[in-house]
Design a protein around this motif. Structure first.
Motif, PDB file in Angstrom:
ATOM      1  N   LEU A 425     -19.716  73.920   7.519  1.00 14.63           N
ATOM      2  CA  LEU A 425     -20.460  73.475   6.342  1.00 14.63           C
ATOM      3  C   LEU A 425     -20.579  74.630   5.359  1.00 14.63           C
ATOM      4  O   LEU A 425     -20.567  75.799   5.758  1.00 14.63           O
ATOM      5  N   LYS A 427     -22.502  76.465   1.852  1.00 17.04           N
ATOM      6  CA  LYS A 427     -23.803  76.612   1.202  1.00 17.04           C
ATOM      7  C   LYS A 427     -23.910  75.607   0.061  1.00 17.04           C
ATOM      8  O   LYS A 427     -23.024  75.506  -0.773  1.00 17.04           O
ATOM      9  N   THR A 429     -25.913  71.554  -0.658  1.00 13.13           N
ATOM     10  CA  THR A 429     -26.822  70.496  -0.212  1.00 13.13           C
ATOM     11  C   THR A 429     -26.090  69.576   0.754  1.00 13.13           C
ATOM     12  O   THR A 429     -24.876  69.689   0.951  1.00 13.13           O
ATOM     13  N   VAL A 430     -26.865  68.634   1.338  1.00 12.86           N
ATOM     14  CA  VAL A 430     -26.240  67.623   2.210  1.00 12.86           C
ATOM     15  C   VAL A 430     -25.204  66.851   1.405  1.00 12.86           C
ATOM     16  O   VAL A 430     -24.058  66.663   1.844  1.00 12.86           O
ATOM     17  N   ASN A 433     -21.971  68.766   0.580  1.00 14.30           N
ATOM     18  CA  ASN A 433     -21.106  68.941   1.756  1.00 14.30           C
ATOM     19  C   ASN A 433     -20.398  67.650   2.139  1.00 14.30           C
ATOM     20  O   ASN A 433     -19.236  67.671   2.534  1.00 14.30           O
ATOM     21  N   ILE A 473     -28.442  73.239   2.485  1.00 18.73           N
ATOM     22  CA  ILE A 473     -27.678  73.604   3.681  1.00 18.73           C
ATOM     23  C   ILE A 473     -27.285  75.065   3.531  1.00 18.73           C
ATOM     24  O   ILE A 473     -26.708  75.460   2.518  1.00 18.73           O
ATOM     25  N   GLY A 477     -24.043  76.199   7.767  1.00 19.71           N
ATOM     26  CA  GLY A 477     -24.933  75.199   8.351  1.00 19.71           C
ATOM     27  C   GLY A 477     -25.862  75.764   9.407  1.00 19.71           C
ATOM     28  O   GLY A 477     -26.210  75.076  10.369  1.00 19.71           O
ATOM     29  N   ASN A 479     -28.945  76.312   9.322  1.00 18.32           N
ATOM     30  CA  ASN A 479     -30.314  75.779   9.349  1.00 18.32           C
ATOM     31  C   ASN A 479     -30.399  74.376   9.938  1.00 18.32           C
ATOM     32  O   ASN A 479     -31.431  73.716   9.842  1.00 18.32           O
ATOM     33  N   ILE A 480     -29.298  73.889  10.534  1.00 14.10           N
ATOM     34  CA  ILE A 480     -29.333  72.608  11.247  1.00 14.10           C
ATOM     35  C   ILE A 480     -28.626  72.769  12.588  1.00 14.10           C
ATOM     36  O   ILE A 480     -27.919  73.755  12.823  1.00 14.10           O
ATOM     37  N   GLN A 484     -25.985  67.902  14.394  1.00  7.27           N
ATOM     38  CA  GLN A 484     -26.169  67.502  12.995  1.00  7.27           C
ATOM     39  C   GLN A 484     -25.010  67.981  12.137  1.00  7.27           C
ATOM     40  O   GLN A 484     -24.537  67.267  11.244  1.00  7.27           O
ATOM     41  N   LYS A 485     -24.541  69.191  12.402  1.00 12.55           N
ATOM     42  CA  LYS A 485     -23.376  69.711  11.660  1.00 12.55           C
ATOM     43  C   LYS A 485     -22.154  68.832  11.896  1.00 12.55           C
ATOM     44  O   LYS A 485     -21.418  68.508  10.961  1.00 12.55           O
TER      45      LYS A 485
END
Length: 586
Positions: A425, A427, A429-430, A433, A473, A477, A479-480, A484-485
């Motif tokens: 992922l 840098k 947002t959701v 990405n 994000i 990735g 931070n998840i 989830q990734k």
């Protein structure tokens, strides 16, 4: 070294030539100062001289100094501008070239080396251009011009000045002999410390999990000490330059005045004033000559390192990617989503044995084809041949009836939705990405993004995030969670609505329930789309239309789940190690 300058534009060459005018003006103004100084000296020693003449010559000296300063500022401005724009272009060219590399070229240079070449090496070139325009061009002009000015003003002084110049040249030559190899080594050591640092940061969890901090610290310390030792050697060698230059300049001034004292003392009264004036002028011009050689010696310090950097940059820019683009944008009419492998083989560069041998199968439109086998059997390598991350070394791969090598890369990749083994992922947002890349579409609507995330079974966790689809994000990735990734990576592939899906062990981080739900929804929502799935779990691929079993890079069996249980020993062993007999027949 000179080869790198072919990337300078015509505008930058014009700016450099324009700077040359101000460099010549600066040198002329600097060399006029001793003339006015000599005139002032004569006026102060001549009876009947008027004070306003002395002030007038002093004013001319002040104007020359101000003009020289203004010229230096203009030259510095253009030098900085040329260096900055050239570095920007060089970085862009380097990035675009690296972006076109296949995995073979990336592995050949190594990631850490490419990072160093894109940053540190370009900085060395930028520094050389900035200083070069101000010193390399100015120094020879000043040296030659100053020598012509002092010619014929006394062979004794000329001889002493020549000795001073020889000492400077000898010192620079000795430094180059001993320091040049270290400069070459410093870039390699910079690569090494970048590699060790990157390795430690990317593997930080593993380092901590195994209490290997001290081992990594020692590893970094070794690389750091090697680079430090090389830098200290070059710095200590160069530190002699300024003291020697100061001694030469001070000694030259002393020698000129000492010789001048003897010459004036021995001269007739009528010649004393002329000799004194010549001595003052000569000492000033001699300083200019020595300063010129000192400036050149500074460039000799910078040139070796910049030369090594230029060579390393040219190595990347001159490397031709092994993956050559074709000319076709579309497959054969009436064929879509079909993949054919015909006796495909692949061997990594310099490898002793092939990874894949004689692989043949056909995946028709709408089919789900799965690949399974032991670790190292070549599953991921096989699917990576389709988007041409590597090129097959034997046989051919057809997509929509056309060899993948005949496609334009953009057209081929627009047909494919790829989910890598390790979810990547970026840098943002959701939403950014999931809607990453073009894939032949101008833009993705909010509904497209939401539906893709829903299919990938990611709606629950995304909508629970503080900003939902606009939630931040982090790079990679971080931070998840891993699951989830993977779901966002799958959503990214779904969002582009391709003809072909490639899932390279993309369900491994999902629990069995999520895995089954995802595949069920995916099969329903993407009916008519060809799916290639690399998996380790039998449960993930039991429902596939065709399962290909790989063993040591060769096809050990092809068929459905039930067919392979009856006919393929390798598949049966894998299945029995994961499922009970009841689960196998259900």
């Amino acid at each position: 070294m000179l080869k790198i300058f072919k990337y300078l534009t015509a505008k930058e060459w014009r700016q450099a030539l324009f700077s040359l005018i101000f460099i010549v003006a600066q040198v002329w103004l600097d060399l006029k100062l001793p003339d006015y100084m000599a005139q002032i000296t004569r006026l102060t020693q001549t009876e009947g001289s008027e004070m306003r003449d002395i002030w007038l010559n002093g004013g001319y000296m002040l104007l020359c100094a101000i003009g020289s300063l203004a010229s230096a500022i203009i030259v510095g401005f253009f030098a900085a501008r040329i260096a900055a724009t050239f570095s920007q272009r060089l970085r862009s060219k380097l990035f675009n070239k690296i972006d076109s590399f296949s995995m073979e070229e990336i592995n050949r240079f190594s990631t850490s080396s490419l990072i160093t070449r894109s940053t540190n090496d370009i900085t060395q070139i930028q520094l050389l251009i900035t200083m070069g325009l101000q010193l390399v061009i100015k120094a020879p002009i000043m040296a030659v011009w100053a020598i012509t000015k002092i010619a014929g003003k006394g062979y004794e002084w000329t001889l002493v000045t020549g000795v001073g110049v020889l000492i400077v040249l000898l010192m620079v030559s000795l430094l180059m002999v001993f320091v040049l190899p270290k400069f070459r080594m410093m870039q390699i050591l910079t690569d090494n410390i970048t590699r060790v640092t990157r390795e430690n940061l990317t593997g930080l969890r593993v380092v901590r999990a195994y209490n290997a901090e001290s081992y990594q610290e020692d590893k970094f310390e070794t690389a750091n000490e090697e680079l430090t030792a090389a830098q200290l050697f070059t710095s200590r060698a160069m530190v002699f330059m300024m003291p020697v230059m100061s001694i030469v300049m001070s000694g030259l001034s002393l020698a000129i005045y000492w010789i001048g004292a003897y010459l004036i003392d021995a001269a007739a009264m009528t010649d004393k004033l002329g000799l004194f004036s010549n001595m003052v002028v000569f000492s000033q011009y001699a300083m200019q000559v020595i300063m010129s050689f000192m400036m050149l010696s500074m460039m000799f310090v910078m040139l070796p390192r910049a030369g090594v950097s230029a060579k390393r940059i040219n190595e990347v820019l001159d490397t031709e990617p092994q993956i050559k683009e074709g000319t076709l944008s579309e497959g054969k009419p009436g064929i879509a989503g079909e993949i054919i492998f015909r006796h495909v083989g692949f061997r990594y560069p310099d490898a002793a044995e092939p990874v894949l041998s004689d692989i043949s199968f056909t995946a028709k439109k709408g089919e789900t084809v799965a690949f399974i086998g032991s670790t190292g059997s070549g599953k991921s390598t096989l699917v990576n041949l389709i988007p041409r991350f590597f090129d097959a070394t034997a046989g051919e791969i057809l997509v929509d009836g056309v060899n993948v090598k005949d496609y334009k890369l953009e057209s081929l990749l627009n047909k494919i939705g790829y989910v890598p083994q390790k979810a990547v992922l970026f840098k943002g947002t959701v939403a950014s990405n999931v809607a990453f890349g073009e894939n032949g579409r101008d833009e993705y609507s909010e509904d497209d993004i939401r539906k893709a995330v829903q299919i990938a079974q990611g709606s629950d966790f995304v909508e629970e995030m503080e900003d939902g689809y606009n939630a931040a994000i982090a790079q990679g990735g971080t931070n998840i969670s891993g699951g989830q990734k993977q779901r966002l990576a799958i959503a990214r592939a779904v969002c582009c609505k391709p003809e072909i899906y490639i899932f390279d062990d993309s369900f491994s981080a999902l629990d069995y329930k999520t895995d089954r739900m995802l595949r069920s929804v995916l099969k329903k929502e993407t009916a008519g789309v060809t799916s290639l799935i690399v998996a380790q779990r039998i449960g993930t691929i039991m429902d596939a239309d065709q399962i290909i079993v790989l063993d040591e890079g060769k096809v050990a069996g092809i068929g459905t789940h039930q067919e392979l249980l009856a006919s393929c020993v390798v598949y049966k062993e894998i299945a029995m190690s994961q499922l009970s007999e009841k689960e196998l027949v259900s």
